[in-house]
Write a protein that holds these residues in place. Structure first.
Motif, PDB file in Angstrom:
ATOM      1  N   TYR A   5       0.765  -0.926   0.180  1.00 24.86           N
ATOM      2  CA  TYR A   5       0.279  -0.388   0.098  1.00 24.86           C
ATOM      3  C   TYR A   5       1.218   1.033   0.172  1.00 24.86           C
ATOM      4  N   SER A   6       1.669   1.877   0.694  1.00 24.60           N
ATOM      5  CA  SER A   6       2.935   2.572   0.616  1.00 24.60           C
ATOM      6  C   SER A   6       3.089   2.590  -1.025  1.00 24.60           C
ATOM      7  N   GLY A  69     -18.314   2.094   4.290  1.00 21.47           N
ATOM      8  CA  GLY A  69     -16.654   0.764   3.616  1.00 21.47           C
ATOM      9  C   GLY A  69     -15.641   2.532   3.735  1.00 21.47           C
ATOM     10  N   THR A  70     -16.327   2.881   3.317  1.00 23.36           N
ATOM     11  CA  THR A  70     -14.938   3.970   3.089  1.00 23.36           C
ATOM     12  C   THR A  70     -13.849   4.534   4.409  1.00 23.36           C
ATOM     13  N   ILE A  71     -13.022   4.159   3.865  1.00 22.90           N
ATOM     14  CA  ILE A  71     -11.444   4.296   5.375  1.00 22.90           C
ATOM     15  C   ILE A  71     -10.944   5.071   5.011  1.00 22.90           C
ATOM     16  N   PHE A 130     -11.994  -2.848  -6.201  1.00 23.10           N
ATOM     17  CA  PHE A 130     -12.054  -2.216  -5.235  1.00 23.10           C
ATOM     18  C   PHE A 130     -13.551  -1.554  -4.894  1.00 23.10           C
ATOM     19  N   GLY A 131     -13.682  -0.883  -3.658  1.00 20.85           N
ATOM     20  CA  GLY A 131     -14.703   0.465  -3.655  1.00 20.85           C
ATOM     21  C   GLY A 131     -14.208   1.427  -3.808  1.00 20.85           C
ATOM     22  N   LEU A 179      -9.477   1.328   0.528  1.00 26.06           N
ATOM     23  CA  LEU A 179      -7.902   1.020   0.674  1.00 26.06           C
ATOM     24  C   LEU A 179      -7.279   0.655   1.700  1.00 26.06           C
ATOM     25  N   PRO A 180      -6.127   0.864   2.180  1.00 29.07           N
ATOM     26  CA  PRO A 180      -5.621   0.954   3.987  1.00 29.07           C
ATOM     27  C   PRO A 180      -4.611   2.415   3.048  1.00 29.07           C
TER      28      PRO A 180
END
Length: 377
Positions: A5-6, A69-71, A130-131, A179-180
């Motif tokens: 993710y980075s 679901g949004t983060i 992904f959302g 996505l985180p």
């Protein structure tokens, strides 16, 4: 598939720049610290007749309620300052129409939303399904606090986001994702003791640092408000017929702002530095044609004429202005309310103009005669 993710966050910022965004930042969705201030603003009635702001309430501070679901929020900025913006030149010529510089070109909503959608698709190609959902002034969301949290800038005393490199001449957009991604850090507020934006507001709409009473704001009055504009604000409006840029014009950080790379944001000849009475003569079909693809179109022809009417009342005396105003009488009660005011202003200026060019003895005679004449003589 294992996702770094980075690395993805770095790629997202690069893809965003390739799509025309000058800056991309990432933040989480926690805006709880802004909820109390938002409620105070609403309770004070500072939103005016923008009822949708009160209707959606605290959802504006909760992006995860808007899209479950949004983060994370990917916040972007896109510069819009056109070349040869002509700010001071237009404001100093009150017979010309001043239009806020963000709206002199193509409507930014669709352009930025499409770019954000493309960014989402690029992420999907790299990370799989992904959302996500793009927003550009199209949903109840606190975009400025999100941009601040994502490191795009700080909140100025005029309530707009300021960037050390770009000033405030830019649009914002958001891509809500599930996505985180690693988040960015906010930047320090650099306004210091500067109060230029607050003291320069023509109508005193910035009631305290970072707080704008929309009911007094020229942008709100000319765009969001469709009723009778209170007389106390008409003269301060000057020749501003769509929006107002004064609080940005005086900001030191805007002195060296970059010109936009987007041709769509360049000034249209049909709108740029046009005489007020020329724009006033547009029929509704002409208005719709000349504002096609522009943000201006959404206020409609009647509100366009209302704004122009006030500016024409504020303009120096011109026979063409009086003639144009008189021709519009009787079209609507809303318009007539402002036309009567504007005609009174123009007739006062006409009398002053006549006296100014007369010899001194004749001036004294005219003043004596005028005392016995009706106002509209």
């Amino acid at each position: 598939m294992t996702i770094d993710y980075s690395e993805l966050a770095l790629n997202i910022k690069q893809w965003g720049k390739e799509l025309g965004f000058q800056q991309v930042g990432i933040c989480d969705v926690d805006l709880k610290q802004h909820e109390a201030q938002l409620q105070r603003w609403l309770d004070a009635g500072y939103h005016g007749e923008m009822d949708w702001m009160a209707r959606h309430g605290m959802m504006r501070a909760r992006p995860d309620e808007l899209l479950p679901g949004t983060i994370r929020v990917i916040s972007v900025r896109m510069n819009y300052l056109p070349p040869e913006a002509g700010f001071a030149q237009t404001l100093k010529q009150p017979e010309l129409a001043y239009i806020s510089r963000y709206s002199l070109g193509r409507d930014y909503h669709k352009l930025i939303r499409n770019r954000l959608k493309q960014l989402g698709q690029r992420i999907e190609q790299a990370a799989g399904a992904f959302g996500y959902r793009p927003f550009v002034d199209s949903a109840p969301i606190l975009e400025r606090p999100l941009a601040e949290k994502a490191g795009l800038g700080w909140t100025g005393k005029h309530s707009l986001i300021l960037s050390e490199q770009a000033g405030s001449w830019f649009f914002l957009g958001e891509l809500l994702v599930d996505l985180p991604l690693p988040v960015d850090q906010p930047v320090d507020n650099q306004c210091g003791k500067c109060m230029a934006c607050m003291t320069s507001c023509p109508t005193g709409a910035i009631v305290e640092e970072g707080v704008v009473d929309a009911r007094r704001c020229i942008s709100y009055l000319t765009i969001e408000f469709d009723g009778v504009i209170p007389e106390e604000f008409r003269e301060p409006m000057g020749n501003r017929i769509y929006g107002c840029d004064d609080c940005q014009l005086v900001c030191p950080f805007n002195r060296y702002a970059d010109i936009t790379d987007e041709r769509d944001y360049h000034c249209r000849d049909t709108l740029y530095q046009q005489p007020l009475h020329v724009l006033y003569q547009w029929t509704e079909p002409q208005f719709l044609k000349n504002t096609e693809g522009s943000a201006i179109r959404r206020i409609g022809h009647r509100q366009w004429l209302r704004n122009l009417t006030i500016a024409m009342g504020n303009a120096p005396y011109q026979p063409e202005i009086i003639a144009a105003l008189e021709l519009r009488q009787g079209e609507s009660e809303l318009l007539d309310e402002h036309i009567h005011w504007a005609l009174d202003k123009q007739r006062d200026k006409r009398q002053a103009h006549v006296i100014e060019v007369l010899p001194n003895k004749t001036k004294r005679l005219v003043r004596i005669i005028e005392k016995g004449l009706p106002r509209d003589a």
